[in-house]
Design an enzyme around this catalytic site. Structure first.
Site, PDB file in Angstrom:
ATOM      1  N   ASN A 173      -6.283   8.471  -9.844  1.00 14.98           N
ATOM      2  CA  ASN A 173      -6.764   8.067  -8.512  1.00 14.98           C
ATOM      3  C   ASN A 173      -8.139   8.653  -8.190  1.00 14.98           C
ATOM      4  OD1 ASN A 173      -3.415   8.027  -7.071  1.00 14.98           O
ATOM      5  ND2 ASN A 173      -4.632   6.314  -7.795  1.00 14.98           N
ATOM      6  N   ASP A 213       3.663   3.190  -3.408  1.00 15.00           N
ATOM      7  CA  ASP A 213       2.515   2.303  -3.644  1.00 15.00           C
ATOM      8  C   ASP A 213       2.432   1.198  -2.588  1.00 15.00           C
ATOM      9  OD1 ASP A 213       0.258   1.502  -5.064  1.00 15.00           O
ATOM     10  OD2 ASP A 213       1.402   0.057  -6.244  1.00 15.00           O
TER      11      ASP A 213
HETATM   12  C1  IPE Z   1       0.335   5.015  -8.447  1.00 12.47           C
HETATM   13  O1  IPE Z   1      -0.224   3.964  -7.757  1.00 12.47           O
HETATM   14  C2  IPE Z   1      -0.118   6.317  -7.858  1.00 12.47           C
HETATM   15  C3  IPE Z   1       0.442   6.677  -6.564  1.00 12.47           C
HETATM   16  C4  IPE Z   1       1.314   5.980  -5.892  1.00 12.47           C
HETATM   17  C5  IPE Z   1      -0.014   7.927  -6.013  1.00 12.47           C
HETATM   18  P1  IPE Z   1      -1.597   3.295  -8.204  1.00 12.47           P
HETATM   19  O2  IPE Z   1      -1.933   2.298  -7.167  1.00 12.47           O
HETATM   20  O3  IPE Z   1      -2.599   4.328  -8.514  1.00 12.47           O
HETATM   21  O4  IPE Z   1      -1.186   2.589  -9.585  1.00 12.47           O
HETATM   22  P2  IPE Z   1      -1.825   1.331 -10.319  1.00 12.47           P
HETATM   23  O5  IPE Z   1      -3.306   1.578 -10.405  1.00 12.47           O
HETATM   24  O6  IPE Z   1      -1.502   0.134  -9.504  1.00 12.47           O
HETATM   25  O7  IPE Z   1      -1.139   1.280 -11.653  1.00 12.47           O
HETATM   26  C1  IPE Z   2      -0.612   4.235  -2.856  1.00 17.41           C
HETATM   27  O1  IPE Z   2      -1.189   3.142  -2.244  1.00 17.41           O
HETATM   28  C2  IPE Z   2      -1.245   5.535  -2.443  1.00 17.41           C
HETATM   29  C3  IPE Z   2      -2.110   6.121  -3.476  1.00 17.41           C
HETATM   30  C4  IPE Z   2      -2.309   5.671  -4.673  1.00 17.41           C
HETATM   31  C5  IPE Z   2      -2.797   7.337  -3.105  1.00 17.41           C
HETATM   32  P1  IPE Z   2      -2.482   2.438  -2.835  1.00 17.41           P
HETATM   33  O2  IPE Z   2      -3.684   3.108  -2.260  1.00 17.41           O
HETATM   34  O3  IPE Z   2      -2.445   2.383  -4.321  1.00 17.41           O
HETATM   35  O4  IPE Z   2      -2.353   1.000  -2.210  1.00 17.41           O
HETATM   36  P2  IPE Z   2      -2.588  -0.378  -2.958  1.00 17.41           P
HETATM   37  O5  IPE Z   2      -1.744  -0.358  -4.195  1.00 17.41           O
HETATM   38  O6  IPE Z   2      -4.047  -0.457  -3.280  1.00 17.41           O
HETATM   39  O7  IPE Z   2      -2.147  -1.396  -1.979  1.00 17.41           O
HETATM   40 MG    MG Z   3      -1.689   1.053  -5.673  1.00 25.22          MG
END
Ligand code: IPE
Ligand code: IPE
Ligand code: MG
Length: 236
Positions: free
Chosen positions: A61, A13
């Site tokens: 997502n 993340d």
């Molecule tokens: C979890 O991260 C999913 C992945 C790393 C693929 P998210 O960014 O989707 O999670 P939340 O929304 O902060 O809980």
């Molecule tokens: C994790 O990074 C990757 C996916 C969820 C695909 P994020 O896209 O959630 O990045 P932040 O949390 O918004 O910084």
């Molecule tokens: Mg995230």
């Protein structure tokens, strides 16, 4: 690697926030995150870790903009067909966890291609969670169990936590160490069943900046834990 650290899982993340902090677009963060995954997969293999599960895209997502989702899917295809395929020549076998429904045909094809080209590798397993949800996985396993009970392939008395686990997307050992990068302290619907006794390492580092040294710190954290599995210390 000592054998009590068999399975490491990573919630990758912070790609978007890393990009914003660098004055870049969110999608640039995903691109950098891909490079980090390449490095960490090789590093984990070198350390002798047999199973590495990574959260690449959650079922939730899909709530993101079409532009971001498409960028991520295109990036994954590129990785499965090129970059990651190359990395896996080092003996890494790729498997996937998640629902096939809602995934583009070209994504499914690229997944199949890397499964095929790495299927005989036996150094370690990289489990990529794509269109994955932990609750969805438990629901899907329950439906498979229901079918097997109905058809007499499974008896009610045979169902326990070990046999239930065989119905999950992949037959993997329980998670020993979970790493979540990017500051948040939550599970976000990741591998809920497999995580029952996982040690959890939360890092403030955004995933693109999470390097081998940071990974080693997580491993050191793991070896400092006293795992009891419900027992008491030094119980003989
Ligand atoms: C979890 O991260 C999913 C992945 C790393 C693929 P998210 O960014 O989707 O999670 P939340 O929304 O902060 O809980
Ligand atoms: C994790 O990074 C990757 C996916 C969820 C695909 P994020 O896209 O959630 O990045 P932040 O949390 O918004 O910084
Ligand atoms: Mg995230």
């Amino acid at each position: 690697m000592k054998k009590d650290l068999l399975h490491v899982a990573i919630i990758m993340d912070g790609n978007g926030r890393w990009a914003t902090s660098q004055g870049l677009k969110r999608t640039d963060g995903h691109k950098e995150g891909g490079k980090t995954l390449e490095k960490l997969a090789l590093h984990a293999k070198k350390l002798g870790i047999k199973y590495l599960s990574v959260y690449a895209f959650s079922t939730d997502n899909f709530k993101r903009s079409e532009e971001e989702v498409n960028y991520l899917m295109d990036l994954l295809i590129y990785y499965f067909n090129h970059k990651l395929k190359k990395v896996c020549e080092e003996g890494i076998k790729v498997v996937f966890s998640g629902r096939k429904e809602n995934l583009r045909k070209d994504v499914l094809e690229a997944m199949q291609s890397i499964i095929e080209s790495t299927k005989n590798n036996n150094e370690c397993v990289l489990n990529i969670c794509l269109n994955y949800g932990g609750q969805e996985e438990i629901v899907d396993a329950s439906l498979k169990i229901y079918e097997d009970l109905k058809q007499g392939k499974l008896k009610k008395e045979e169902l326990n936590r070990e046999t239930f686990a065989k119905y999950l997307y992949q037959d993997l050992p329980p998670i020993d160490l979970l790493i979540r990068t990017g500051k948040e302290k939550r599970l976000s619907n990741f591998m809920l069943y497999q995580m029952s006794y996982a040690e959890i390492f939360f890092s403030d580092i955004y995933f693109p900046a999470f390097d081998e040294k940071a990974f080693d710190e997580a491993i050191a954290f793991f070896y400092n834990r006293d795992r009891r599995f419900g027992n008491v210390k030094n119980n003989n």
